[in-house]
Design a protein around this motif. Sequence first.
Motif, PDB file in Angstrom:
ATOM      1  N   ALA A 176       0.828  -1.211   0.000  1.00  0.00           N
ATOM      2  CA  ALA A 176       0.000   0.000   0.000  1.00  0.00           C
ATOM      3  C   ALA A 176       0.862   1.260   0.000  1.00  0.00           C
ATOM      4  CB  ALA A 176      -0.933  -0.007   1.206  1.00  0.00           C
ATOM      5  N   ALA A 177       1.961   1.246   0.752  1.00  0.00           N
ATOM      6  CA  ALA A 177       2.844   2.416   0.815  1.00  0.00           C
ATOM      7  C   ALA A 177       3.457   2.710  -0.547  1.00  0.00           C
ATOM      8  CB  ALA A 177       3.936   2.197   1.862  1.00  0.00           C
ATOM      9  N   GLU A 178       3.910   1.671  -1.243  1.00  0.00           N
ATOM     10  CA  GLU A 178       4.484   1.892  -2.570  1.00  0.00           C
ATOM     11  C   GLU A 178       3.417   2.375  -3.548  1.00  0.00           C
ATOM     12  OE1 GLU A 178       7.722  -0.436  -4.880  1.00  0.00           O
ATOM     13  OE2 GLU A 178       5.788  -1.160  -5.661  1.00  0.00           O
ATOM     14  N   GLN A 179       2.230   1.817  -3.474  1.00  0.00           N
ATOM     15  CA  GLN A 179       1.149   2.263  -4.362  1.00  0.00           C
ATOM     16  C   GLN A 179       0.812   3.731  -4.130  1.00  0.00           C
ATOM     17  OE1 GLN A 179      -1.941  -0.612  -3.593  1.00  0.00           O
ATOM     18  NE2 GLN A 179      -1.112  -2.076  -5.066  1.00  0.00           N
ATOM     19  N   GLN A 180       0.807   4.178  -2.873  1.00  0.00           N
ATOM     20  CA  GLN A 180       0.549   5.592  -2.566  1.00  0.00           C
ATOM     21  C   GLN A 180       1.614   6.477  -3.204  1.00  0.00           C
ATOM     22  OE1 GLN A 180       0.568   5.951   1.684  1.00  0.00           O
ATOM     23  NE2 GLN A 180      -1.323   4.807   1.958  1.00  0.00           N
ATOM     24  N   ALA A 181       2.876   6.083  -3.080  1.00  0.00           N
ATOM     25  CA  ALA A 181       3.975   6.869  -3.642  1.00  0.00           C
ATOM     26  C   ALA A 181       3.882   6.926  -5.167  1.00  0.00           C
ATOM     27  CB  ALA A 181       5.324   6.295  -3.212  1.00  0.00           C
ATOM     28  N   ARG A 182       3.555   5.812  -5.786  1.00  0.00           N
ATOM     29  CA  ARG A 182       3.434   5.776  -7.252  1.00  0.00           C
ATOM     30  C   ARG A 182       2.310   6.680  -7.742  1.00  0.00           C
ATOM     31  NH1 ARG A 182       4.875  -0.146  -9.596  1.00  0.00           N
ATOM     32  NH2 ARG A 182       4.752   1.023 -11.527  1.00  0.00           N
ATOM     33  N   LYS A 183       1.153   6.600  -7.082  1.00  0.00           N
ATOM     34  CA  LYS A 183       0.009   7.421  -7.490  1.00  0.00           C
ATOM     35  C   LYS A 183       0.281   8.911  -7.322  1.00  0.00           C
ATOM     36  CE  LYS A 183      -3.566   3.980  -6.676  1.00  0.00           C
ATOM     37  NZ  LYS A 183      -4.668   3.572  -5.809  1.00  0.00           N
ATOM     38  N   ALA A 184       1.082   9.257  -6.299  1.00  0.00           N
ATOM     39  CA  ALA A 184       1.389  10.667  -6.034  1.00  0.00           C
ATOM     40  C   ALA A 184       2.653  11.129  -6.762  1.00  0.00           C
ATOM     41  CB  ALA A 184       1.557  10.884  -4.526  1.00  0.00           C
ATOM     42  N   TYR A 185       3.292  10.256  -7.543  1.00  0.00           N
ATOM     43  CA  TYR A 185       4.548  10.555  -8.244  1.00  0.00           C
ATOM     44  C   TYR A 185       5.600  11.100  -7.273  1.00  0.00           C
ATOM     45  CZ  TYR A 185       1.680   9.958 -12.375  1.00  0.00           C
ATOM     46  OH  TYR A 185       0.830   9.430 -13.323  1.00  0.00           O
ATOM     47  N   ARG A 186       5.710  10.424  -6.132  1.00  0.00           N
ATOM     48  CA  ARG A 186       6.636  10.847  -5.092  1.00  0.00           C
ATOM     49  C   ARG A 186       8.000  10.194  -5.281  1.00  0.00           C
ATOM     50  NH1 ARG A 186       3.521   9.125  -0.675  1.00  0.00           N
ATOM     51  NH2 ARG A 186       1.844  10.545  -1.130  1.00  0.00           N
TER      52      ARG A 186
END
Length: 196
Positions: free
Chosen positions: A155-165
Amino acid sequence: MRRREAGFLTVIGMVALAASPCSAQSLADSGSVYQPKVAAQLPPLRVEVVDGTRFRDIETKAVFRLYGIDACAADQNATLGRQPWPCGTMVRAWLVTATLNTWVACSVLRDEPGERLARCATAGHRDLAADMLREGVAVLAPAADGEPEIREYIAAEQQARKAYRGLWSSTFQMPWDWRAANQPAADAAMRAEAAR
């Protein structure tokens, strides 16, 4: 008055039971007690960062690698637009900042040759690997056979990917692919870091 006496006798009984030869230690010795297999929790340590996923205890020199993640190698770059930037330097700086002058607590999952695979935390980071994934400075490592995946990490990686972080705002090669293509250079860099 009777309640007070009964409470006092209960406390005395508990103390006597704890001190009796049939204590938890005796039960454990008999083999009839279940004891869960838990990760070894070490006393907090001060560390020096080796690379983006590993650090060394400054007292014992034991090396710890964060479980479930991978990060850019020391001399690996990513590209944002047409501008290259040192993602290996960035991830190492992130880990230095997170662990500098603070206690690190680790639960060792298993010992591997030359390092201990662990989940670690500091006062500012409940789980270092999860926070690195959330901020886009690390990526999920490919799961080995039989290794459990941690849903929080996914979930943490998916959040970063969606936010282009972090890395997800750039073009980059997955760390394991980059190391495979640049193995001689990566090996030399790793030996130089280990010798420090």
